[in-house]
Design a protein around this motif. Structure first.
Motif, PDB file in Angstrom:
ATOM      1  N   ASP A  43       0.818  -1.219   0.000  1.00  0.00           N
ATOM      2  CA  ASP A  43       0.000   0.000   0.000  1.00  0.00           C
ATOM      3  C   ASP A  43       0.850   1.265   0.000  1.00  0.00           C
ATOM      4  N   GLY A  44       2.180   1.115  -0.021  1.00  0.00           N
ATOM      5  CA  GLY A  44       3.069   2.269  -0.039  1.00  0.00           C
ATOM      6  C   GLY A  44       3.399   2.829   1.333  1.00  0.00           C
ATOM      7  N   GLN A  45       2.935   2.179   2.392  1.00  0.00           N
ATOM      8  CA  GLN A  45       3.206   2.661   3.740  1.00  0.00           C
ATOM      9  C   GLN A  45       4.617   2.261   4.159  1.00  0.00           C
ATOM     10  N   LEU A  46       5.300   3.190   4.832  1.00  0.00           N
ATOM     11  CA  LEU A  46       6.650   2.941   5.317  1.00  0.00           C
ATOM     12  C   LEU A  46       6.628   1.893   6.418  1.00  0.00           C
ATOM     13  N   VAL A  47       7.441   0.854   6.244  1.00  0.00           N
ATOM     14  CA  VAL A  47       7.538  -0.229   7.219  1.00  0.00           C
ATOM     15  C   VAL A  47       8.879  -0.159   7.951  1.00  0.00           C
ATOM     16  N   PRO A 128      11.532  -8.241   8.817  1.00  0.00           N
ATOM     17  CA  PRO A 128      10.798  -9.216   8.004  1.00  0.00           C
ATOM     18  C   PRO A 128      10.161  -8.524   6.798  1.00  0.00           C
ATOM     19  N   VAL A 129      10.069  -9.234   5.699  1.00  0.00           N
ATOM     20  CA  VAL A 129       9.362  -8.739   4.513  1.00  0.00           C
ATOM     21  C   VAL A 129       8.359  -9.800   4.081  1.00  0.00           C
ATOM     22  N   ILE A 130       7.297  -9.336   3.441  1.00  0.00           N
ATOM     23  CA  ILE A 130       6.268 -10.244   2.930  1.00  0.00           C
ATOM     24  C   ILE A 130       6.054  -9.920   1.455  1.00  0.00           C
ATOM     25  N   PRO A 131       5.395 -10.810   0.726  1.00  0.00           N
ATOM     26  CA  PRO A 131       5.162 -10.554  -0.701  1.00  0.00           C
ATOM     27  C   PRO A 131       4.484  -9.187  -0.920  1.00  0.00           C
ATOM     28  N   ASP A 133       6.124  -6.280  -0.533  1.00  0.00           N
ATOM     29  CA  ASP A 133       6.973  -5.249   0.057  1.00  0.00           C
ATOM     30  C   ASP A 133       8.049  -4.839  -0.947  1.00  0.00           C
ATOM     31  N   THR A 134       8.391  -3.559  -0.936  1.00  0.00           N
ATOM     32  CA  THR A 134       9.425  -3.038  -1.830  1.00  0.00           C
ATOM     33  C   THR A 134      10.533  -2.399  -1.017  1.00  0.00           C
ATOM     34  N   LEU A 135      11.746  -2.835  -1.279  1.00  0.00           N
ATOM     35  CA  LEU A 135      12.938  -2.305  -0.629  1.00  0.00           C
ATOM     36  C   LEU A 135      13.599  -1.316  -1.578  1.00  0.00           C
ATOM     37  N   GLU A 136      14.027  -0.184  -1.043  1.00  0.00           N
ATOM     38  CA  GLU A 136      14.790   0.783  -1.838  1.00  0.00           C
ATOM     39  C   GLU A 136      15.992   1.201  -1.019  1.00  0.00           C
ATOM     40  N   SER A 137      17.183   1.043  -1.576  1.00  0.00           N
ATOM     41  CA  SER A 137      18.417   1.473  -0.929  1.00  0.00           C
ATOM     42  C   SER A 137      19.041   2.568  -1.774  1.00  0.00           C
TER      43      SER A 137
END
Length: 146
Positions: A43-47, A128-131, A133-137
């Protein structure tokens, strides 16, 4: 007893930043490295938000090689700090997860002669990540202009 208390007090004054095998980078070094990592859900929310200038693995020759290759594009700005010129190189890595996982480090690698070479690694407690989720470094490198 007073010697034991004095030893304990002195021990607390010793910086612990290098006691865990981390390499700290600072502006003015051959290269300053700063990484910011965010994970957002579907949903685009910061985790997760993490940042560091300390690296558990840092291959300086690979960093130099990578930066020389990247800057050959000619798109990276030069800034002036205290009368000295520095080149700012910023690159972003993105990954979307399709399985559940636990991520315990942020890694920058390069492909050299068909082989993956570890350039830098920032170890952390993990998340933890779930299907979905998007990681950006976002990797920022600042090095003196020679």
């Amino acid at each position: 007893m007073s010697k034991l208390i004095l030893f304990g007090f002195i021990f607390l004054l010793v910086p612990l930043s290098n006691s865990f095998g981390a390499t700290q980078t600072e502006v003015g070094d051959d290269v300053f490295i700063f990484v910011q990592t965010t994970v957002r859900n579907a949903d685009g929310q910061l985790v997760v938000y993490l940042e560091s200038t300390k690296f558990t693995d840092l291959n300086l020759s690979a960093v130099k090689s990578l930066l020389d290759s990247e800057t050959s594009r000619g798109n990276d700005p030069v800034i002036t700090i205290d009368g000295l010129q520095y080149q700012v190189i910023r690159r972003v890595q993105t990954q979307t997860f399709d399985t559940e996982d636990l991520v315990a480090s942020t890694i920058l690698s390069d492909n050299v002669d068909g082989k993956s070479v570890l350039v830098a690694r920032f170890a952390h407690d993990g998340y933890p990540v779930i299907p979905g989720d998007t990681l950006e470094s976002m990797w920022t490198f600042i090095r003196p202009v020679t």
